[in-house]
Design a protein around this motif. Structure first.
Motif, mmCIF file in Angstrom:
data_model
loop_
_atom_site.group_PDB
_atom_site.id
_atom_site.type_symbol
_atom_site.label_atom_id
_atom_site.label_comp_id
_atom_site.label_asym_id
_atom_site.label_seq_id
_atom_site.Cartn_x
_atom_site.Cartn_y
_atom_site.Cartn_z
ATOM 1 N N THR A 103 -31.863 -25.229 -10.521
ATOM 2 C CA THR A 103 -32.080 -24.152 -9.576
ATOM 3 C C THR A 103 -33.261 -23.318 -10.078
ATOM 4 O O THR A 103 -33.761 -23.528 -11.179
ATOM 5 N N MET A 104 -33.697 -22.353 -9.292
ATOM 6 C CA MET A 104 -34.882 -21.580 -9.663
ATOM 7 C C MET A 104 -34.698 -20.813 -10.968
ATOM 8 O O MET A 104 -35.623 -20.752 -11.787
ATOM 9 N N ASP A 105 -33.524 -20.227 -11.186
ATOM 10 C CA ASP A 105 -33.333 -19.460 -12.419
ATOM 11 C C ASP A 105 -33.304 -20.381 -13.640
ATOM 12 O O ASP A 105 -33.925 -20.089 -14.672
ATOM 13 N N ARG A 106 -32.625 -21.499 -13.524
ATOM 14 C CA ARG A 106 -32.599 -22.457 -14.631
ATOM 15 C C ARG A 106 -33.994 -23.039 -14.880
ATOM 16 O O ARG A 106 -34.423 -23.211 -16.037
ATOM 17 N N LEU A 107 -34.719 -23.346 -13.800
ATOM 18 C CA LEU A 107 -36.074 -23.866 -13.916
ATOM 19 C C LEU A 107 -36.983 -22.854 -14.611
ATOM 20 O O LEU A 107 -37.804 -23.218 -15.466
ATOM 21 N N HIS A 108 -36.849 -21.589 -14.272
ATOM 22 C CA HIS A 108 -37.679 -20.541 -14.874
ATOM 23 C C HIS A 108 -37.433 -20.465 -16.384
ATOM 24 O O HIS A 108 -38.385 -20.333 -17.170
ATOM 25 N N GLY A 109 -36.177 -20.573 -16.792
ATOM 26 C CA GLY A 109 -35.874 -20.574 -18.223
ATOM 27 C C GLY A 109 -36.442 -21.795 -18.922
ATOM 28 O O GLY A 109 -37.022 -21.698 -20.013
ATOM 29 N N PHE A 110 -36.292 -22.946 -18.289
ATOM 30 C CA PHE A 110 -36.805 -24.209 -18.835
ATOM 31 C C PHE A 110 -38.320 -24.143 -19.032
ATOM 32 O O PHE A 110 -38.843 -24.454 -20.115
ATOM 33 N N LEU A 111 -39.024 -23.681 -18.005
ATOM 34 C CA LEU A 111 -40.474 -23.612 -18.063
ATOM 35 C C LEU A 111 -40.945 -22.560 -19.067
ATOM 36 O O LEU A 111 -41.993 -22.722 -19.703
ATOM 37 N N THR A 112 -40.171 -21.495 -19.222
ATOM 38 C CA THR A 112 -40.529 -20.461 -20.194
ATOM 39 C C THR A 112 -40.504 -21.026 -21.614
ATOM 40 O O THR A 112 -41.416 -20.778 -22.415
ATOM 41 N N ALA A 113 -39.466 -21.802 -21.933
ATOM 42 C CA ALA A 113 -39.384 -22.419 -23.263
ATOM 43 C C ALA A 113 -40.575 -23.333 -23.502
ATOM 44 O O ALA A 113 -41.138 -23.367 -24.600
ATOM 45 N N LEU A 114 -40.974 -24.073 -22.474
ATOM 46 C CA LEU A 114 -42.122 -24.972 -22.620
ATOM 47 C C LEU A 114 -43.426 -24.187 -22.758
ATOM 48 O O LEU A 114 -44.326 -24.589 -23.495
ATOM 49 N N ALA A 115 -43.518 -23.065 -22.055
ATOM 50 C CA ALA A 115 -44.753 -22.279 -22.060
ATOM 51 C C ALA A 115 -44.980 -21.550 -23.380
ATOM 52 O O ALA A 115 -46.125 -21.324 -23.768
ATOM 53 N N ILE A 116 -43.896 -21.169 -24.071
ATOM 54 C CA ILE A 116 -44.064 -20.356 -25.287
ATOM 55 C C ILE A 116 -43.684 -21.096 -26.554
ATOM 56 O O ILE A 116 -43.807 -20.552 -27.648
ATOM 57 N N GLY A 117 -43.234 -22.339 -26.445
ATOM 58 C CA GLY A 117 -42.723 -23.069 -27.601
ATOM 59 C C GLY A 117 -43.803 -23.567 -28.542
ATOM 60 O O GLY A 117 -44.999 -23.315 -28.351
ATOM 61 N N PRO A 118 -43.399 -24.306 -29.573
ATOM 62 C CA PRO A 118 -44.311 -24.722 -30.637
ATOM 63 C C PRO A 118 -45.268 -25.843 -30.266
ATOM 64 O O PRO A 118 -46.240 -26.087 -30.958
ATOM 65 N N GLN A 119 -44.987 -26.535 -29.153
ATOM 66 C CA GLN A 119 -45.833 -27.679 -28.794
ATOM 67 C C GLN A 119 -45.908 -27.820 -27.287
ATOM 68 O O GLN A 119 -44.897 -27.715 -26.589
ATOM 69 N N GLN A 120 -47.085 -28.040 -26.773
ATOM 70 C CA GLN A 120 -47.244 -28.286 -25.347
ATOM 71 C C GLN A 120 -46.582 -29.614 -24.984
ATOM 72 O O GLN A 120 -46.622 -30.561 -25.761
ATOM 73 N N VAL A 121 -45.980 -29.651 -23.806
ATOM 74 C CA VAL A 121 -45.338 -30.871 -23.311
ATOM 75 C C VAL A 121 -45.975 -31.205 -21.967
ATOM 76 O O VAL A 121 -46.114 -30.336 -21.105
ATOM 77 N N LEU A 122 -46.360 -32.444 -21.792
ATOM 78 C CA LEU A 122 -47.019 -32.849 -20.558
ATOM 79 C C LEU A 122 -46.050 -32.843 -19.379
ATOM 80 O O LEU A 122 -44.866 -33.173 -19.519
ATOM 81 N N LEU A 123 -46.564 -32.518 -18.207
ATOM 82 C CA LEU A 123 -45.755 -32.457 -16.989
ATOM 83 C C LEU A 123 -45.029 -33.771 -16.739
ATOM 84 O O LEU A 123 -43.876 -33.777 -16.302
ATOM 85 N N ALA A 124 -45.678 -34.892 -17.013
ATOM 86 C CA ALA A 124 -45.058 -36.199 -16.766
ATOM 87 C C ALA A 124 -43.774 -36.378 -17.561
ATOM 88 O O ALA A 124 -42.878 -37.118 -17.152
ATOM 89 N N GLU A 125 -43.656 -35.688 -18.696
ATOM 90 C CA GLU A 125 -42.433 -35.786 -19.494
ATOM 91 C C GLU A 125 -41.377 -34.800 -19.037
ATOM 92 O O GLU A 125 -40.190 -35.147 -18.942
ATOM 93 N N TRP A 126 -41.781 -33.549 -18.748
ATOM 94 C CA TRP A 126 -40.756 -32.552 -18.455
ATOM 95 C C TRP A 126 -40.313 -32.509 -16.997
ATOM 96 O O TRP A 126 -39.182 -32.104 -16.699
ATOM 97 N N LEU A 127 -41.175 -32.935 -16.061
ATOM 98 C CA LEU A 127 -40.806 -32.837 -14.644
ATOM 99 C C LEU A 127 -39.533 -33.614 -14.305
ATOM 100 O O LEU A 127 -38.684 -33.094 -13.559
ATOM 101 N N PRO A 128 -39.327 -34.841 -14.821
ATOM 102 C CA PRO A 128 -38.078 -35.543 -14.496
ATOM 103 C C PRO A 128 -36.817 -34.780 -14.890
ATOM 104 O O PRO A 128 -35.768 -34.947 -14.256
ATOM 105 N N LYS A 129 -36.902 -33.932 -15.915
ATOM 106 C CA LYS A 129 -35.737 -33.140 -16.329
ATOM 107 C C LYS A 129 -35.310 -32.165 -15.238
ATOM 108 O O LYS A 129 -34.136 -31.787 -15.159
ATOM 109 N N VAL A 130 -36.264 -31.757 -14.409
ATOM 110 C CA VAL A 130 -35.969 -30.811 -13.328
ATOM 111 C C VAL A 130 -35.016 -31.426 -12.316
ATOM 112 O O VAL A 130 -34.185 -30.743 -11.720
ATOM 113 N N TRP A 131 -35.108 -32.754 -12.155
ATOM 114 C CA TRP A 131 -34.346 -33.419 -11.090
ATOM 115 C C TRP A 131 -32.935 -33.810 -11.517
ATOM 116 O O TRP A 131 -32.186 -34.363 -10.725
ATOM 117 N N GLY A 132 -32.529 -33.577 -12.747
ATOM 118 C CA GLY A 132 -31.175 -33.899 -13.182
ATOM 119 C C GLY A 132 -30.921 -35.394 -13.169
ATOM 120 O O GLY A 132 -31.761 -36.195 -13.583
#
Length: 232
Positions: free
Chosen positions: A30-59
């Motif tokens: 959902t939008m709130d869960r997605l916002h948290g997920f993307l925040t961790a990726l945006a501020i974390g120790p390593q950039q993650v490519l969209l091709a890897e993280w986008l499938p996680k959005v779809w469950g």
């Protein structure tokens, strides 16, 4: 539309409707869960490519993806999600103290309380895309700040810790702690943040899209192994 353009209210609602629609899996974000997920990726120790993280959005629909009506819709939704992430990244870069997690609110005993569980669950999922890279923060002075994220976001916590989250007011206070922790976490990783990809030395010439495919099919690369995936 540029990827650094923040979502308008109309676009936010459009993405929200799609994520809640029956064309996405029930366990999709959902939008709130997605916002948290993307925040961790945006501020974390390593950039993650969209091709890897986008499938996680779809469950559980990750392999097939949502039931898009067309290529155009798939591109539209993917672009909205990418812009949603960039909006977070820009805020953290320009004004991290102004960042606000997308928490829900509800009434409890006559008071308005924050519900940060879905957001923090998403943040926890983002952490675990690069769990090893996140390890140093647990041994740093910021470890106490990570505790509230663990309590609200982890799938399982210790039985004796359940008393720390067993009513809405306790979870409300933890949500406030999570919000205050984000700028500190961002600042912690900023000097150490690594790129998602390292330079690759090619041993063979790159295959052009109009060259014969190297698999031996006799087809052009763009019509064979280089073809875009088919949407379901």
């Amino acid at each position: 539309m540029h990827l650094d353009q923040p979502l308008s209210d109309k676009e936010f609602e459009e993405l929200d409707r799609f994520l809640l629609s029956d064309r996405c899996a029930e366990d999709g974000m959902t939008m709130d869960r997605l916002h948290g997920f993307l925040t961790a990726l945006a501020i974390g120790p390593q950039q993650v490519l969209l091709a890897e993280w986008l499938p996680k959005v779809w469950g559980s629909a990750a392999e097939q993806g949502p039931r898009f009506k067309s290529e155009k819709e798939a591109e539209r939704i993917t672009t909205l999600i990418a812009r949603f992430m960039n909006e977070i990244a820009v805020t953290m870069e320009v004004a991290p103290k102004d960042f606000e997690p997308l928490f829900c609110e509800h009434e409890w005993e006559g008071k308005t309380v924050l519900d940060g569980e879905a957001w923090t669950w998403g943040f926890w999922e983002g952490i675990h895309l690069r769990a090893d890279a996140w390890d140093p923060i647990w041994d740093s002075p910021l470890a106490p700040l990570m505790e509230s994220i663990y309590l609200l976001g982890a799938e399982e916590i210790e039985e004796e810790e359940m008393a720390l989250i067993d009513d809405p007011m306790k979870r409300h206070k933890l949500a406030i702690e999570v919000e205050s922790a984000i700028p500190h976490i961002h600042r912690f990783w900023l000097p150490h943040r690594k790129s998602a990809v390292a330079p690759v030395q090619r041993d063979a010439p790159k295959v052009g899209r109009n060259d014969d495919c190297s698999c031996g099919s006799g087809k052009k690369f763009k019509k064979c192994c280089g073809a875009a995936p088919t949407l379901h």
